[in-house]
Scaffold this active site. Sequence first.
Site, PDB file in Angstrom:
ATOM      1  N   ASN A 123      91.016 115.399 -13.984  1.00 50.24           N
ATOM      2  CA  ASN A 123      91.770 116.877 -14.394  1.00 50.24           C
ATOM      3  C   ASN A 123      93.420 116.512 -14.213  1.00 50.24           C
ATOM      4  O   ASN A 123      94.393 116.708 -13.350  1.00 50.24           O
ATOM      5  CB  ASN A 123      91.288 118.310 -13.981  1.00 50.24           C
ATOM      6  CG  ASN A 123      89.929 118.429 -13.985  1.00 50.24           C
ATOM      7  OD1 ASN A 123      89.195 117.988 -15.814  1.00 50.24           O
ATOM      8  ND2 ASN A 123      89.138 119.116 -13.221  1.00 50.24           N
ATOM      9  N   TYR A 124      93.492 115.676 -14.964  1.00 52.80           N
ATOM     10  CA  TYR A 124      94.968 114.382 -14.938  1.00 52.80           C
ATOM     11  C   TYR A 124      96.054 115.600 -14.353  1.00 52.80           C
ATOM     12  O   TYR A 124      96.778 115.791 -12.723  1.00 52.80           O
ATOM     13  CB  TYR A 124      95.118 113.742 -15.684  1.00 52.80           C
ATOM     14  CG  TYR A 124      96.907 113.192 -15.212  1.00 52.80           C
ATOM     15  CD1 TYR A 124      97.126 112.272 -14.048  1.00 52.80           C
ATOM     16  CD2 TYR A 124      97.759 113.651 -16.328  1.00 52.80           C
ATOM     17  CE1 TYR A 124      97.746 111.624 -14.996  1.00 52.80           C
ATOM     18  CE2 TYR A 124      99.006 113.194 -15.959  1.00 52.80           C
ATOM     19  CZ  TYR A 124      99.280 111.776 -15.154  1.00 52.80           C
ATOM     20  OH  TYR A 124     100.171 110.998 -15.303  1.00 52.80           O
ATOM     21  N   PRO A 125      96.450 116.243 -14.894  1.00 49.62           N
ATOM     22  CA  PRO A 125      98.244 117.036 -14.610  1.00 49.62           C
ATOM     23  C   PRO A 125      97.770 117.799 -13.109  1.00 49.62           C
ATOM     24  O   PRO A 125      98.594 118.511 -12.375  1.00 49.62           O
ATOM     25  CB  PRO A 125      98.320 118.444 -16.003  1.00 49.62           C
ATOM     26  CG  PRO A 125      97.333 117.584 -17.013  1.00 49.62           C
ATOM     27  CD  PRO A 125      95.570 116.587 -15.909  1.00 49.62           C
ATOM     28  N   ASP A 126      96.445 117.996 -12.572  1.00 54.80           N
ATOM     29  CA  ASP A 126      95.962 119.327 -11.627  1.00 54.80           C
ATOM     30  C   ASP A 126      96.654 118.451 -10.186  1.00 54.80           C
ATOM     31  O   ASP A 126      96.911 118.977  -9.565  1.00 54.80           O
ATOM     32  CB  ASP A 126      94.872 119.337 -11.154  1.00 54.80           C
ATOM     33  CG  ASP A 126      94.435 120.836 -11.806  1.00 54.80           C
ATOM     34  OD1 ASP A 126      95.166 121.055 -12.075  1.00 54.80           O
ATOM     35  OD2 ASP A 126      92.621 120.450 -11.331  1.00 54.80           O
ATOM     36  N   TYR A 127      97.053 117.294  -9.910  1.00 53.84           N
ATOM     37  CA  TYR A 127      97.062 115.939  -8.936  1.00 53.84           C
ATOM     38  C   TYR A 127      98.757 115.652  -8.480  1.00 53.84           C
ATOM     39  O   TYR A 127      98.619 115.144  -7.670  1.00 53.84           O
ATOM     40  CB  TYR A 127      96.258 114.543  -8.690  1.00 53.84           C
ATOM     41  CG  TYR A 127      94.775 115.557  -9.421  1.00 53.84           C
ATOM     42  CD1 TYR A 127      94.048 116.170  -8.736  1.00 53.84           C
ATOM     43  CD2 TYR A 127      94.262 114.808 -10.626  1.00 53.84           C
ATOM     44  CE1 TYR A 127      92.932 117.072  -8.712  1.00 53.84           C
ATOM     45  CE2 TYR A 127      92.555 115.459 -11.318  1.00 53.84           C
ATOM     46  CZ  TYR A 127      92.148 116.440  -9.758  1.00 53.84           C
ATOM     47  OH  TYR A 127      91.068 117.071 -10.391  1.00 53.84           O
TER      48      TYR A 127
END
Lengths: 419, 429
Positions: free
Chosen positions: A174-178
């Site tokens: 959930n790439y943009p979360d981090y």
Amino acid sequence: MTENGPLPLDGIKVADFSWFGAGPICAQALGVYGATVVRVESESHVDALRGIGPFPQGKTGYNVSGYFNNFNMNKLSVTLNLNTSKGRELALKLIAWSDIFLTNMTPRILERWRLTYDDLIKVRPDIIAAYQPMQGFDGPHRDYLGFGAVLGPITGFNHLCGFPHRPPVGVGTNYPDYVINPMHTLVAIMAALRHRRRTGEGQRIELAQIESSVAALGPAIMDYTANGRVQERAGNRIAHAAPHGAFRCKTAKVTAVFGEQDLERWCVIACFDNEQWAGFRAAMGNPAWAEEQRFATLDARKEHEDDLERHISAWTAEQSPEEVMQRLQARGVPAGIVQSGRDTLQDPHLKQRNYYVRLEHPEAGAGAQDGPGFRLSKTPARFAMPSPCLGEHNERVCKEVLGLSDEDIANLLVEQVLY
Amino acid sequence: MPDAPAALHDVRVIDLSGEIGAYCTKLLGDLGADVIKVEPPTGDSSRGVGPFYHDQPGPEHSLYFFNLNTSKRGITLDLRADAGLDVARKLIATADIVVESFRPGELEALGLGYDAPTALRQDIIVTSITGFGQNGPHAGFLAPDIVGVAMGGIMWLAGDPEDPPNVPYGFQGYISASIQAAAGTMMALYHRDITGEGQHVDVSMQEALLISQETAMQTWDLNKGIRNRTGARTALPFPVPGIGPYQTTDGWIWSYLGTPGGAPWTDVLKWMEEEGASEDLSQTPYSEIIAKLDIRYLTGLAIDKDGRERDGPHLEYIDQVLRRFYAARTKAYLYEHGQGRRILIGIVSTPEDLANNAQLNARDWFQQVEHPDLGETLRYPGPPYRLSKTPWRITRRAPHLGEHNAEVLSELGYSPSQIEAFAGAQKAS
């Protein structure tokens, strides 16, 4: 620069009403730079990350998730049931105490719980209130469902990432979360803090997660808006370098959970100019194929990239990616190991920089957590407390922040307000 | 709010950072800082990176450069020449923040390392953005984006297991390094506002990315397990209906059926029935399976071999019918109507879909930026965040190469003849 020296956010108080990744990671960054962060949770809506592994072997429950415990260090946890009016009252009391309010709950739920900016300024006029809705607080898609797993598809990452012959599988996380969403939010909060310090005025920050994420895909957006071109997935290749990709190295044997297993190893190699290409050829011992005219220039290598990659793969196949990286970097050629989670934990460079943090957690033990995403020479991040157990600091927060008596606390427990 | 104050209106940034740091200084510039981008006389390398305006390569046509360099002024300086270095020193003396991306040691060799700016201005903040940070055995490594995403662990997780690991689109290593650097710079600035003390901000692209590995590092640390790339597959060892990418008449959607938060599978069946596309899913045995089809049931099957043998073929059949349902509709229809029923479906947006996205457009997200030399106004990505009192704003388009040389030199007290001489010397070198 001592262990106990002042930090930039000493004295700043944060009411962290967020969950999952985008909010908690931002609040954690505030915490490790000195802010007092109170994380508000509830047993009626437990942060799903507490229930997702990995868990330490043989342990279960809400307090031992390696996923959750990576994002919530330096926080106090209080459980407040916001579906009760007393719970909402206490929430407002906490907010009145806070300088910063942060949430990634949906607009619908925030309206139901009366935690909109207009509600907050009634109890704390100079609050900095940071909201991270998925789509924004207005607009036709305001109430669309979504979380990390569909954020990638909606924002264009899935269409653009991957290989052209595959479905749009995305980047595997959930790439943009981090980083993109939590750290954009941190930039905005710091701007607001600066403004408040100068003027005494708080403000509302709205980071719509789709907007923050699409902002990270500028070239494809502009290629469409200026040129009308719809870019497609292009794998690992780019127009201005060749080679530019990942190459299979010698398979390793590792002892993992199910015993010894084969582990694929890969390295990346890139040549952006002829100097790097010459260095690469020299590192390979100037093989005859690499001297061919069809590989002599960038344009030529782009034209014969399939063959180029085949030759390089043959060269890397019998080496470890460590050997390839060292050999090429020594010749001025960009190269690196495609590191797995295991590799990053054992990375000698990261070890020397003391990147990973290990704090003794009362239930989970001393697992590794990610360290700071940026380092300040005079006020370095201080990871002082492991992520809290659910409701671990109920009593402390109730007494020290909310000014409640033992009797009040007992009643609130019975009424399932502290829940 | 054209007259609203900017958060960084009193801050000057000297940007010596090139490609890896361009998004960092854009973030500072769009918050109102006076950013002066210093390029070599030959131009920043990212001017050579596409896409290009109307596909015409050239230093004044890179859309990549345009987008990353809004709200900055630009000057050219040859830092290998004394005259250029002299201007750089004078500029740094006027700066609150220097952002740089030289390999560790290179700026020192030019006499502009962290100590030098500190000597020029004691409370200066120097933000260094590099592949691996300022110290450690890899500090001197060359690190274009691809090396950062490889060493930072996110590439290992991306792509299909049958393909090589995938470099995410859009130079995400640079983007993450830049966002972390902007946050670190703002943190240092806040500290300086309070104490008057400057400091050195060290950003490693590798470290900037590591937290984006999600759970891969802990999977090894806690369980000695390797988390691998899985492509479109779920973690479950059998076909799961309704989770993953599905083809539509005009592209793809991402479907996430039966997961917590969204409507149950029975609502999906109802939708298919209403549209006359449920085939025989309303009948035994499919309707019974659909009635219990959620994450709990599916994870239960993972450890129930008999159950898997019994239901597996039915699950596959349900998936085929669903696939036909999706394949006969447009992605926008499925996104809007699915969401209208609280069924978790996301559109797999193309850049065209994003440009036409009803939500983004209703919120006026895209920005119009004038390019008089191109005779055009171009449409840019908009704000990552909206601040109510100190708004984000693109204050100017990206600079032409050397566009503000005379302006900036004049601000430094150079006379017109000195400016002319400087320009001549730089051209000759």
